[in-house]
Design a protein around this motif. Structure first.
Motif, PDB file in Angstrom:
ATOM      1  N   ALA A 136       0.835  -1.209   0.000  1.00 42.18           N
ATOM      2  CA  ALA A 136       0.000   0.000   0.000  1.00 42.18           C
ATOM      3  C   ALA A 136       0.867   1.255   0.000  1.00 42.18           C
ATOM      4  CB  ALA A 136      -0.918  -0.023   1.210  1.00 42.18           C
ATOM      5  N   ASP A 137       1.940   1.231   0.822  1.00 40.99           N
ATOM      6  CA  ASP A 137       2.837   2.394   0.872  1.00 40.99           C
ATOM      7  C   ASP A 137       3.556   2.583  -0.467  1.00 40.99           C
ATOM      8  OD1 ASP A 137       2.133   3.020   3.433  1.00 40.99           O
ATOM      9  OD2 ASP A 137       3.791   1.893   4.353  1.00 40.99           O
ATOM     10  N   LEU A 138       3.978   1.464  -1.076  1.00 36.40           N
ATOM     11  CA  LEU A 138       4.666   1.557  -2.376  1.00 36.40           C
ATOM     12  C   LEU A 138       3.709   2.059  -3.462  1.00 36.40           C
ATOM     13  CD1 LEU A 138       6.783  -1.747  -2.253  1.00 36.40           C
ATOM     14  CD2 LEU A 138       7.647   0.594  -2.089  1.00 36.40           C
ATOM     15  N   MET A 139       2.444   1.641  -3.369  1.00 33.13           N
ATOM     16  CA  MET A 139       1.447   2.125  -4.344  1.00 33.13           C
ATOM     17  C   MET A 139       1.316   3.645  -4.258  1.00 33.13           C
ATOM     18  SD  MET A 139      -1.371  -0.883  -3.716  1.00 33.13           S
ATOM     19  CE  MET A 139      -2.737   0.033  -4.416  1.00 33.13           C
ATOM     20  N   ARG A 140       1.293   4.152  -3.009  1.00 31.67           N
ATOM     21  CA  ARG A 140       1.185   5.608  -2.834  1.00 31.67           C
ATOM     22  C   ARG A 140       2.466   6.304  -3.287  1.00 31.67           C
ATOM     23  NH1 ARG A 140      -1.967   4.051   1.646  1.00 31.67           N
ATOM     24  NH2 ARG A 140      -0.164   3.771   2.975  1.00 31.67           N
ATOM     25  N   GLU A 141       3.620   5.723  -2.893  1.00 30.69           N
ATOM     26  CA  GLU A 141       4.906   6.357  -3.222  1.00 30.69           C
ATOM     27  C   GLU A 141       5.115   6.460  -4.738  1.00 30.69           C
ATOM     28  OE1 GLU A 141       8.254   4.465  -1.380  1.00 30.69           O
ATOM     29  OE2 GLU A 141       9.722   5.546  -2.609  1.00 30.69           O
ATOM     30  N   TYR A 142       4.769   5.393  -5.468  1.00 31.85           N
ATOM     31  CA  TYR A 142       5.028   5.372  -6.915  1.00 31.85           C
ATOM     32  C   TYR A 142       3.778   5.674  -7.756  1.00 31.85           C
ATOM     33  CZ  TYR A 142       9.517   3.306  -5.651  1.00 31.85           C
ATOM     34  OH  TYR A 142      10.767   3.100  -5.124  1.00 31.85           O
ATOM     35  N   GLU A 143       2.656   5.948  -7.059  1.00 28.79           N
ATOM     36  CA  GLU A 143       1.388   6.228  -7.750  1.00 28.79           C
ATOM     37  C   GLU A 143       1.114   5.127  -8.779  1.00 28.79           C
ATOM     38  OE1 GLU A 143       1.872  10.168  -9.282  1.00 28.79           O
ATOM     39  OE2 GLU A 143       1.401  11.101  -7.375  1.00 28.79           O
ATOM     40  N   ALA A 144       1.156   3.906  -8.283  1.00 29.64           N
ATOM     41  CA  ALA A 144       0.985   2.737  -9.159  1.00 29.64           C
ATOM     42  C   ALA A 144      -0.089   1.816  -8.591  1.00 29.64           C
ATOM     43  CB  ALA A 144       2.310   1.980  -9.258  1.00 29.64           C
ATOM     44  N   SER A 145      -0.578   0.926  -9.462  1.00 34.47           N
ATOM     45  CA  SER A 145      -1.583  -0.043  -9.021  1.00 34.47           C
ATOM     46  C   SER A 145      -0.921  -1.154  -8.215  1.00 34.47           C
ATOM     47  CB  SER A 145      -2.280  -0.650 -10.243  1.00 34.47           C
ATOM     48  OG  SER A 145      -1.373  -1.457 -10.958  1.00 34.47           O
ATOM     49  N   ARG A 146      -1.747  -1.933  -7.496  1.00 32.76           N
ATOM     50  CA  ARG A 146      -1.213  -3.056  -6.728  1.00 32.76           C
ATOM     51  C   ARG A 146      -0.533  -4.076  -7.647  1.00 32.76           C
ATOM     52  NH1 ARG A 146      -2.102  -4.587  -1.626  1.00 32.76           N
ATOM     53  NH2 ARG A 146      -3.838  -3.117  -1.429  1.00 32.76           N
ATOM     54  N   ASP A 147      -1.141  -4.351  -8.803  1.00 35.35           N
ATOM     55  CA  ASP A 147      -0.562  -5.317  -9.738  1.00 35.35           C
ATOM     56  C   ASP A 147       0.822  -4.878 -10.210  1.00 35.35           C
ATOM     57  OD1 ASP A 147      -2.691  -7.000  -9.541  1.00 35.35           O
ATOM     58  OD2 ASP A 147      -3.669  -6.360 -11.406  1.00 35.35           O
ATOM     59  N   THR A 148       0.951  -3.562 -10.482  1.00 34.53           N
ATOM     60  CA  THR A 148       2.253  -3.054 -10.955  1.00 34.53           C
ATOM     61  C   THR A 148       3.314  -3.195  -9.869  1.00 34.53           C
ATOM     62  OG1 THR A 148       1.157  -1.480 -12.429  1.00 34.53           O
ATOM     63  CG2 THR A 148       3.444  -1.016 -11.834  1.00 34.53           C
ATOM     64  N   VAL A 149       2.958  -2.839  -8.625  1.00 36.03           N
ATOM     65  CA  VAL A 149       3.912  -2.963  -7.512  1.00 36.03           C
ATOM     66  C   VAL A 149       4.277  -4.425  -7.296  1.00 36.03           C
ATOM     67  CG1 VAL A 149       4.139  -2.757  -5.003  1.00 36.03           C
ATOM     68  CG2 VAL A 149       3.253  -0.834  -6.345  1.00 36.03           C
ATOM     69  N   ARG A 150       3.292  -5.302  -7.335  1.00 35.34           N
ATOM     70  CA  ARG A 150       3.573  -6.740  -7.124  1.00 35.34           C
ATOM     71  C   ARG A 150       4.488  -7.280  -8.219  1.00 35.34           C
ATOM     72  NH1 ARG A 150      -2.070  -9.499  -4.914  1.00 35.34           N
ATOM     73  NH2 ARG A 150      -1.897  -8.641  -2.810  1.00 35.34           N
ATOM     74  N   LYS A 151       4.293  -6.804  -9.445  1.00 34.26           N
ATOM     75  CA  LYS A 151       5.143  -7.256 -10.549  1.00 34.26           C
ATOM     76  C   LYS A 151       6.600  -6.857 -10.293  1.00 34.26           C
ATOM     77  CE  LYS A 151       4.526  -7.607 -15.563  1.00 34.26           C
ATOM     78  NZ  LYS A 151       3.807  -7.077 -16.724  1.00 34.26           N
ATOM     79  N   SER A 152       6.800  -5.647  -9.765  1.00 41.21           N
ATOM     80  CA  SER A 152       8.159  -5.180  -9.445  1.00 41.21           C
ATOM     81  C   SER A 152       8.755  -6.013  -8.318  1.00 41.21           C
ATOM     82  CB  SER A 152       8.123  -3.706  -9.016  1.00 41.21           C
ATOM     83  OG  SER A 152       7.472  -2.926  -9.985  1.00 41.21           O
ATOM     84  N   LEU A 153       7.957  -6.243  -7.267  1.00 36.55           N
ATOM     85  CA  LEU A 153       8.457  -7.018  -6.126  1.00 36.55           C
ATOM     86  C   LEU A 153       8.767  -8.450  -6.529  1.00 36.55           C
ATOM     87  CD1 LEU A 153       6.094  -5.738  -3.265  1.00 36.55           C
ATOM     88  CD2 LEU A 153       8.465  -5.062  -3.728  1.00 36.55           C
TER      89      LEU A 153
END
Length: 248
Positions: A31-48
């Motif tokens: 959730a914090d990464l989504m806010r920090e990068y203004e990205a969707s959950r799917d996009t953040v999960r793909k990066s992680l």
């Protein structure tokens, strides 16, 4: 143009490599990464997931991702390398501590491992290996006294292989190795600087001279957070299972 998940991946990786996120640190939540990068959950999960795949972080369900040690030491599997040789290769700040040094005989466990009679003696040598001020390897060696008659504490705190090859002109030939992962024992906790780890990597070796004589049995325990075991591998015939492949 880079995809957004690649940009997030690159940014987090840059923070890991520059120790903004240190080894063992938890990354911010999704959730914090989504806010920090203004990205969707799917996009953040793909990066992680990409960071997990490339070994930079560990991620478990319901927990924050943590940063792995990307500077683990390479420990060669397919070579017989002494600790002093490994130290020189990796330019390590290292030291050997001799914990136990004695002659034993009529020990059934060792007799079986080295094919000994009741009268044959072996050197029993327990050494902890210190790197960067931390004890990270515990080596228990059993060496046949019929082959190496004289050993001293001074030799054991330096390099036994250097002594027998350069002073005794006896050549170490090859070894059979077995690698397992085991629970940390009380002995491990006594002689190693164990942190929260519950498991330890154990390498058991039967070492032979160039003339084919078995002369050494070693149990070498490595702290799992400090080493990675590497070997050059080639594609095997998928129709032929190697004889050394065993499943418990």
């Amino acid at each position: 143009m880079k995809s957004k998940y690649i940009k997030i991946y690159d940014d987090i990786l840059n923070k890991i490599e520059n120790s903004i996120y240190k080894i063992g640190d938890s990354l911010p939540s999704e959730a914090d990464l989504m806010r920090e990068y203004e990205a969707s959950r799917d996009t953040v999960r793909k990066s992680l997931n990409m960071l997990v795949t490339n070994g930079y972080i560990t991620k478990a369900r319901g927990k924050l991702a943590t940063v792995n040690d990307i500077h683990k030491l390479n420990f060669p599997i397919a070579k017989i390398t002494s600790f002093s040789e490994l130290s020189n290769q990796e330019h390590m700040d290292s030291k050997t501590l001799l914990e136990e040094f004695q002659v034993v005989k009529n020990n059934k466990y060792i007799m079986e491992k080295l094919n000994l009679t009741e009268e044959q003696e072996v050197w029993s040598i327990l050494r902890s290996r210190q790197i960067d001020g931390e004890r990270v390897i515990l080596d228990q060696d059993y060496i046949m006294r019929d082959v190496i008659n004289d050993l001293t504490e001074d030799i054991c705190t330096h390099s036994i292989y250097k002594y027998i090859e350069e002073e005794l002109n006896i050549q170490v030939g090859y070894a059979q190795k077995e690698i397992t992962v085991q629970k940390v024992s009380e002995l491990d906790r006594k002689y190693l600087d164990i942190k929260d780890d519950e498991m330890i990597v154990v390498v058991k070796s039967y070492t032979y001279l160039t003339d084919g004589r078995l002369f050494q049995y070693t149990i070498s325990k490595h702290r799992a957070d400090r080493f990675k075991f590497v070997e050059f591998a080639v594609r095997a015939n998928p129709n032929v299972l190697p004889s050394s492949f065993n499943m418990k």
